[in-house]
Design a protein around this motif. Structure first.
Motif, PDB file in Angstrom:
ATOM      1  N   SER A  24     -94.911  22.417  10.489  1.00 23.34           N
ATOM      2  CA  SER A  24     -94.934  21.229  11.345  1.00 23.34           C
ATOM      3  C   SER A  24     -94.138  21.459  12.629  1.00 23.34           C
ATOM      4  O   SER A  24     -94.592  21.125  13.726  1.00 23.34           O
ATOM      5  CB  SER A  24     -94.384  20.010  10.612  1.00 23.34           C
ATOM      6  OG  SER A  24     -95.220  19.683   9.535  1.00 23.34           O
TER       7      SER A  24
ATOM      8  N   LEU B  19     -96.057  24.025  14.805  1.00 26.11           N
ATOM      9  CA  LEU B  19     -97.172  23.384  15.502  1.00 26.11           C
ATOM     10  C   LEU B  19     -96.676  22.510  16.646  1.00 26.11           C
ATOM     11  O   LEU B  19     -97.236  22.537  17.746  1.00 26.11           O
ATOM     12  CB  LEU B  19     -98.005  22.561  14.516  1.00 26.11           C
ATOM     13  CG  LEU B  19     -99.189  21.808  15.096  1.00 26.11           C
ATOM     14  CD1 LEU B  19    -100.180  22.765  15.735  1.00 26.11           C
ATOM     15  CD2 LEU B  19     -99.861  20.989  14.013  1.00 26.11           C
TER      16      LEU B  19
ATOM     17  N   LEU C  14    -100.401  31.282  18.002  1.00 24.99           N
ATOM     18  CA  LEU C  14    -100.908  29.926  17.859  1.00 24.99           C
ATOM     19  C   LEU C  14    -100.914  29.303  19.247  1.00 24.99           C
ATOM     20  O   LEU C  14     -99.887  29.274  19.925  1.00 24.99           O
ATOM     21  CB  LEU C  14    -100.016  29.110  16.912  1.00 24.99           C
ATOM     22  CG  LEU C  14    -100.474  27.672  16.661  1.00 24.99           C
ATOM     23  CD1 LEU C  14    -101.782  27.648  15.885  1.00 24.99           C
ATOM     24  CD2 LEU C  14     -99.402  26.894  15.917  1.00 24.99           C
TER      25      LEU C  14
ATOM     26  N   CYS D 260     -95.720  24.564  19.566  1.00 21.76           N
ATOM     27  CA  CYS D 260     -96.927  25.066  20.220  1.00 21.76           C
ATOM     28  C   CYS D 260     -97.492  24.010  21.162  1.00 21.76           C
ATOM     29  O   CYS D 260     -97.855  24.307  22.301  1.00 21.76           O
ATOM     30  CB  CYS D 260     -97.974  25.454  19.173  1.00 21.76           C
ATOM     31  SG  CYS D 260     -99.578  25.832  19.858  1.00 21.76           S
TER      32      CYS D 260
END
Length: 85
Positions: free
Chosen positions: A14, A17, A38, A20
């Motif tokens: 989490s 992400l 990513l 990112c």
């Protein structure tokens, strides 16, 4: 671009992400070597569109995209034309 060992990327996905999406692409390493990146979906779409050549670029390209097997000319034998009576 921040590098994340694969075990940290898995354990804190989490956070991985979120970084990112807020900071940009994030590198994943495996045993110290770069393994994957990513990237946000919009960035991926932009990169995909930029990598695809336009029709104009394809038509103006010096090199062919495929090799066509073209037979040599002049090797065919022709039948004589029918006689005119």
């Amino acid at each position: 671009m921040q590098a994340w060992p694969v075990q940290d990327a898995k354990a804190r996905f989490s956070e991985f992400l979120e970084k990112c999406l807020t900071e940009g692409p994030q590198m994943v390493t495996r045993r110290g070597a770069e393994a994957a990146v990513l990237v946000p979906a919009e960035e991926w779409r932009r990169l995909q569109a930029a990598a695809r050549p336009t029709l104009k670029a394809l038509l103006l390209a010096e090199e062919p995209r495929v090799d066509l097997a073209v037979p040599a000319r002049g090797g065919a034998r022709r039948r004589p034309p029918p006689a005119l009576d």
